[in-house]
Design an enzyme around this catalytic site. Structure first.
Site, PDB file in Angstrom:
ATOM      1  N   ASP A 155      52.944  29.997   9.738  1.00 25.94           N
ATOM      2  CA  ASP A 155      52.947  30.824  10.940  1.00 25.94           C
ATOM      3  C   ASP A 155      51.764  30.403  11.791  1.00 25.94           C
ATOM      4  O   ASP A 155      50.697  30.066  11.273  1.00 25.94           O
ATOM      5  CB  ASP A 155      52.926  32.323  10.620  1.00 25.94           C
ATOM      6  CG  ASP A 155      51.728  32.756   9.802  1.00 25.94           C
ATOM      7  OD1 ASP A 155      50.749  33.250  10.393  1.00 25.94           O
ATOM      8  OD2 ASP A 155      51.769  32.631   8.552  1.00 25.94           O
ATOM      9  N   GLU A 242      49.784  46.115  10.674  1.00 29.37           N
ATOM     10  CA  GLU A 242      48.607  46.067   9.808  1.00 29.37           C
ATOM     11  C   GLU A 242      47.448  46.753  10.514  1.00 29.37           C
ATOM     12  O   GLU A 242      47.531  47.096  11.697  1.00 29.37           O
ATOM     13  CB  GLU A 242      48.248  44.620   9.486  1.00 29.37           C
ATOM     14  CG  GLU A 242      48.049  43.736  10.710  1.00 29.37           C
ATOM     15  CD  GLU A 242      47.806  42.281  10.353  1.00 29.37           C
ATOM     16  OE1 GLU A 242      46.835  42.030   9.612  1.00 29.37           O
ATOM     17  OE2 GLU A 242      48.573  41.413  10.810  1.00 29.37           O
TER      18      GLU A 242
END
Length: 364
Positions: A155, A242
């Site tokens: 990523d 998150e």
């Protein structure tokens, strides 16, 4: 007549063999013969089959297998016995990660090379490369390590700079999740460049959104949709949830409110893209808000210090981010490394829409 013959031979010797005027006709003929022998093509050395391993994900036991196809990872058709997450009766055959398949060692265009990207696309299959990543901070994950998984990826965001996507692809980036948006007004400045170049390099790519808890969920969904093209060939979109100590939004919602905002965002993306979003999360946020929730959604779990089964014992997953300190050709600095849960055959079927994520994760 004899002198003419000798003169002709000497001229031929000087031109073709590079000999001196003192070379005799017989020596000239020998030199020509040696030159012809040197011009013969060298026969390529034979290549030995690559050993393979089999991993039982449930028990973590590892055993060698015989008869494995050394090109299984380079050209991923229906490879035999490679579903290591479906049942205890099946085995997984894959090349040992530090020994690349024959097709990966061959030059493009040689008879040993795997079909090129255009052939792979026309056949409806996605060519899978064996991983060649290294890690600046390697971890011991126990018996079942990232290298035992068949399909690896990365990523990325603006912090990786200008990526050489073909090179990164050849190093084992079979898929990439690309940072697209934050909140309701920030676009990663490298998103559109990475989105375009990743696809051109044959990388299966998807986009992710970093969720901002101080912004209305519907506004964030609209911002993502405005900036991320609806490409039927793309991986499902990702919502990144998150805690972020560096964000100006330090307000923590109740678990119920956080899940409500997530649901609004995910519903809107699913309606627009026609694919159920993937939830990316980290251990602390998961423990506080997501344990036992969203069981009908695929998860992408960050677990860089231990195997996900230890950090998320009750959660099935599709992607595992195992490192934030990966190193690879094609990108400067560090890069996040990930694996796909299933076998090469699972990957082929999932990206082609022939297999659900639930079946890949072992839920059905």
């Amino acid at each position: 007549m004899r002198s003419k013959v000798i003169s002709s031979l000497l001229i031929g010797c000087l031109v073709l063999a590079g000999c001196s005027a003192r070379t005799s006709p017989i020596e000239a003929l020998k030199l020509q013969s040696q030159s012809a022998q040197r011009a013969q093509p060298v026969q390529a050395a034979s290549m030995a089959p690559v050993p393979a391993v089999a991993v039982d994900e449930q028990t973590g036991s590892i055993a060698s297998t015989s008869g494995a196809d050394p090109q299984a990872l380079a050209w991923s058709g229906d490879t035999p016995n490679q579903a290591h997450f479906e049942s205890a009766t099946m085995t997984a055959g894959m090349p040992v990660p530090d020994q690349r398949p024959v097709a990966m060692l061959a030059r493009p265009g040689s008879p040993l090379a795997a079909p090129d990207e255009s052939v792979a696309r026309s056949s409806g299959r996605h060519r899978v490369y064996n991983q060649r990543f290294s890690d600046a901070k390697p971890m011991n994950f126990g018996k079942v390590k990232p290298k035992h998984h068949a399909v690896h990826g990365v990523d990325v965001s603006r912090w990786q700079g200008n990526i050489d996507w073909p090179k990164l692809r050849s190093q084992g980036a079979n898929f990439a999740y690309i940072k697209a948006t934050d909140g309701g007004d920030h676009l990663d400045p490298m998103f559109h460049t990475n989105w375009k170049r990743a696809k051109e390099a044959g990388v299966k790519r998807g986009a992710y959104h970093f969720f901002y808890w101080c912004r209305v969920a519907s506004e964030q969904a609209d911002w993502f949709i405005r900036n991320v093209p609806r490409d039927p060939d793309a991986l499902p979109p990702v919502i990144d949830v998150e805690y972020n100590g560096e964000s100006s939004c330090r307000f923590r919602l109740s678990p119920e409110k956080a899940r409500e905002k997530m649901q609004v965002f995910m519903d809107r993306l699913e309606r627009h893209y026609g694919k159920r979003p993937v939830i990316y999360t980290a251990p602390d946020f998961y423990k506080d808000n997501l344990r036992g929730q969203f069981l009908d959604y695929p998860f992408w779990l960050r677990s860089v210090a231990a195997h996900p089964s230890k950090i998320y014992p009750d959660r099935k997953w599709v992607f595992w981010q195992y490192s934030g300190s990966g190193l690879s050709q094609g990108v400067n600095g560090k890069i996040d490394l990930n694996v796909f849960y299933g076998s090469v055959a699972d990957w082929q079927n999932w990206v082609a829409g022939k297999k659900s994520w639930q079946r890949v994760a072992g839920l059905r």
